[in-house]
Design an enzyme around this catalytic site. Structure first.
Site, PDB file in Angstrom:
ATOM      1  N   HIS A   1      29.605  13.055  72.521  1.00  0.00           N
ATOM      2  CA  HIS A   1      28.601  12.184  73.171  1.00  0.00           C
ATOM      3  C   HIS A   1      28.674  10.571  72.612  1.00  0.00           C
ATOM      4  O   HIS A   1      28.905  10.387  71.435  1.00  0.00           O
ATOM      5  CB  HIS A   1      27.365  12.611  73.023  1.00  0.00           C
ATOM      6  CG  HIS A   1      26.056  11.993  73.627  1.00  0.00           C
ATOM      7  ND1 HIS A   1      25.983  12.136  74.924  1.00  0.00           N
ATOM      8  CD2 HIS A   1      25.205  11.151  73.377  1.00  0.00           C
ATOM      9  CE1 HIS A   1      24.859  11.381  75.408  1.00  0.00           C
ATOM     10  NE2 HIS A   1      24.371  10.568  74.160  1.00  0.00           N
TER      11      HIS A   1
ATOM     12  N   ASP B   1      29.451  17.682  73.735  1.00  0.00           N
ATOM     13  CA  ASP B   1      28.240  17.036  73.845  1.00  0.00           C
ATOM     14  C   ASP B   1      26.868  17.883  73.984  1.00  0.00           C
ATOM     15  O   ASP B   1      26.638  18.850  74.659  1.00  0.00           O
ATOM     16  CB  ASP B   1      28.102  16.206  75.390  1.00  0.00           C
ATOM     17  CG  ASP B   1      27.166  15.476  75.420  1.00  0.00           C
ATOM     18  OD1 ASP B   1      26.053  15.341  75.040  1.00  0.00           O
ATOM     19  OD2 ASP B   1      27.604  14.242  75.939  1.00  0.00           O
TER      20      ASP B   1
ATOM     21  N   CYS C   1      24.303   7.275  78.163  1.00  0.00           N
ATOM     22  CA  CYS C   1      23.352   8.181  77.688  1.00  0.00           C
ATOM     23  C   CYS C   1      21.941   8.101  78.353  1.00  0.00           C
ATOM     24  O   CYS C   1      22.076   8.454  79.636  1.00  0.00           O
ATOM     25  CB  CYS C   1      23.115   7.615  76.239  1.00  0.00           C
ATOM     26  SG  CYS C   1      22.026   8.877  75.164  1.00  0.00           S
TER      27      CYS C   1
END
Length: 223
Positions: free
Chosen positions: A191, A159, A111
């Site tokens: 995600h 995502d 991330c």
């Protein structure tokens, strides 16, 4: 398996989590999600150590962390990029000086850390390989023209942050610049699919495949 240590950074000291293998091996810097240096990231460092890598996760929030998305978002957006760049450079230097590190040093991030992994590789030519798990941070702009390390990118079909369109644009940019990279997008994944502490998004099949690819990539480029 690991322990918190201090390292030199930004003209002073910073802290991070160091996990050591039984025998000397290549180095891997593990960069956190927007939650901070939490248990999941430490466990990832431990997993790398179990596979023979010296793994180090610097605390990019200087002791702060979050359990709620709003708090994580605040820490994420408040990240001082210049300060973080110096922390990353200090982490690379520390890893290069560790007697247990035999071979080269790579970087992997998740991330926020995925975007920072690309930034670290593009700004530190000592980094020999970069893995980006669904990287995103609107204020982090890696100078890709300076990137020397090969990159492995691991993304999710669903995502809202590192969307397929964003991934395609990044792919095209790296191709245009002649940078060595390989991107994999997992169908049906969301995600943060690698985070086994988040049951709502964790995808065991995608996570297992991504882990195998990451280990093979680092072994090929850091030994």
């Amino acid at each position: 398996m690991g322990e918190m240590i201090e390292f030199g950074a930004n003209g002073g000291t910073a802290v991070g989590y160091l996990a050591m293998p039984e025998l000397p091996g290549p180095g891997v810097i593990v960069l956190q999600e927007w939650w901070g240096l939490v248990g999941h990231i430490k466990s990832v460092a431990d997993r790398f150590a179990a596979e023979g890598f010296v793994a180090f996760a610097p605390d990019l929030y200087d002791g702060e962390s979050a359990t709620e998305p709003d708090d994580a978002a605040s820490l994420f957006m408040a990240l001082n990029i210049d300060h973080t760049a110096k922390q990353l450079a200090g982490a690379v230097k520390m890893m290069q000086e560790l007697p247990a590190v035999e071979g080269k040093v790579g970087v992997v991030g998740f991330c926020m850390g995925g975007q920072l992994s690309m930034y670290a590789a593009a700004t530190n030519p000592e980094i020999a390989a970069c893995v980006n798990f669904y990287g995103v941070h609107p204020n982090v702009h890696p100078p890709f023209e300076k990137l020397q390390a090969p990159m492995l990118g691991l993304f999710a079909e669903h995502d809202d942050y590192a969307s397929p369109a964003v991934v395609q644009t990044l792919d095209e940019k790296l191709t245009q610049l002649g940078k060595t990279h390989n991107f994999v997008t997992y169908p049906g994944a969301h995600h943060a699919f690698f985070n086994d502490e988040r049951s709502s998004v964790y995808n065991a099949d995608a996570a297992e495949d991504a882990w195998k690819r990451t280990l093979a990539f680092f072994r090929a480029n850091l030994s």
